[in-house]
Design a protein around this motif. Structure first.
Motif, PDB file in Angstrom:
ATOM      1  N   ARG A  52     -23.888 -11.473   0.187  1.00  0.00           N
ATOM      2  CA  ARG A  52     -23.090 -10.552  -0.622  1.00  0.00           C
ATOM      3  C   ARG A  52     -24.013  -9.651  -1.425  1.00  0.00           C
ATOM      4  O   ARG A  52     -23.884  -9.502  -2.635  1.00  0.00           O
ATOM      5  CB  ARG A  52     -22.146 -11.324  -1.557  1.00  0.00           C
ATOM      6  CG  ARG A  52     -21.060 -12.106  -0.837  1.00  0.00           C
ATOM      7  CD  ARG A  52     -20.127 -11.152  -0.105  1.00  0.00           C
ATOM      8  NE  ARG A  52     -19.016 -11.820   0.534  1.00  0.00           N
ATOM      9  CZ  ARG A  52     -18.921 -11.993   1.848  1.00  0.00           C
ATOM     10  NH1 ARG A  52     -19.868 -11.590   2.645  1.00  0.00           N
ATOM     11  NH2 ARG A  52     -17.855 -12.572   2.355  1.00  0.00           N
ATOM     12  N   LYS A  78     -14.796 -16.194   1.837  1.00  0.00           N
ATOM     13  CA  LYS A  78     -13.506 -15.836   1.242  1.00  0.00           C
ATOM     14  C   LYS A  78     -13.569 -15.937  -0.286  1.00  0.00           C
ATOM     15  O   LYS A  78     -12.953 -15.150  -0.990  1.00  0.00           O
ATOM     16  CB  LYS A  78     -12.401 -16.756   1.771  1.00  0.00           C
ATOM     17  CG  LYS A  78     -12.080 -16.541   3.228  1.00  0.00           C
ATOM     18  CD  LYS A  78     -11.056 -17.552   3.719  1.00  0.00           C
ATOM     19  CE  LYS A  78     -10.883 -17.454   5.223  1.00  0.00           C
ATOM     20  NZ  LYS A  78     -10.080 -18.554   5.752  1.00  0.00           N
ATOM     21  N   GLY A  81     -16.696 -12.547  -2.968  1.00  0.00           N
ATOM     22  CA  GLY A  81     -16.650 -11.202  -2.424  1.00  0.00           C
ATOM     23  C   GLY A  81     -17.828 -10.360  -2.895  1.00  0.00           C
ATOM     24  O   GLY A  81     -18.696 -10.811  -3.645  1.00  0.00           O
ATOM     25  N   TYR A  82     -17.847  -9.102  -2.480  1.00  0.00           N
ATOM     26  CA  TYR A  82     -18.942  -8.198  -2.818  1.00  0.00           C
ATOM     27  C   TYR A  82     -18.968  -7.813  -4.299  1.00  0.00           C
ATOM     28  O   TYR A  82     -19.952  -7.293  -4.798  1.00  0.00           O
ATOM     29  CB  TYR A  82     -18.897  -6.955  -1.927  1.00  0.00           C
ATOM     30  CG  TYR A  82     -19.347  -7.260  -0.530  1.00  0.00           C
ATOM     31  CD1 TYR A  82     -20.687  -7.319  -0.215  1.00  0.00           C
ATOM     32  CD2 TYR A  82     -18.419  -7.535   0.473  1.00  0.00           C
ATOM     33  CE1 TYR A  82     -21.118  -7.641   1.065  1.00  0.00           C
ATOM     34  CE2 TYR A  82     -18.831  -7.854   1.757  1.00  0.00           C
ATOM     35  CZ  TYR A  82     -20.184  -7.894   2.049  1.00  0.00           C
ATOM     36  OH  TYR A  82     -20.600  -8.221   3.308  1.00  0.00           O
TER      37      TYR A  82
END
Length: 148
Positions: A52, A78, A81-82
């Motif tokens: 990420r 999941k 996230g980024y």
């Protein structure tokens, strides 16, 4: 002779005799060897990776079950996230300022621990990186005002 100049060998083999030959060659020539899914012929194993940006998570089952490592990787993808990369970028930007403001490690640690309790991830998700930068600066100003 070119193989002796390598520093890493990755092989996908079913034949145990060939796998042992590659491992022995690597050992003799100080070359890292990974025979895929055969940890007893490896001098290193490759973890499953969640990338990420500024956050990198490696998962290893010590070669016992790549399938489980893959499943865990999918779950973590999941979960993380980024926005974590953006948050880490914003936190890295203020490090010099935090070091000037807080003179001890304990003070800096306490500030960061308080800061991450401020729902910064939610701020990034709903309002973006600029908003989280503003929120961080606001928290830093609060702390500076308390010290004056």
């Amino acid at each position: 002779t070119q193989a002796k100049q390598a520093f890493l060998i990755v092989a996908a083999l079913e034949n145990s005799t060939q796998a042992q030959e590659i491992k022995d060659f690597g050992d003799r020539n100080r070359i890292f060897v990974n025979v895929v899914d055969k940890t007893n012929y490896c001098s290193f194993i490759v973890p499953a990776i969640v990338d990420r940006g500024n956050l990198l998570i490696a998962i290893s089952t010590s070669g016992k079950s790549p399938a489980i490592a893959s499943q865990i990787r999918k779950q973590l993808e999941k979960q993380f996230g980024y926005e974590y990369s953006d948050l880490l970028e914003a936190l890295a930007e203020i490090r010099p300022q935090v070091k000037k403001t807080f003179h001890t490690f304990e003070q800096r640690k306490d500030f960061y621990l308080e800061l991450i309790q401020k729902n910064l991830l939610k701020t990034i998700q709903t309002a973006g990186l600029t908003a989280v930068r503003e929120k961080i600066q606001q928290e830093l100003r609060k702390q500076t005002d308390l010290e004056d």
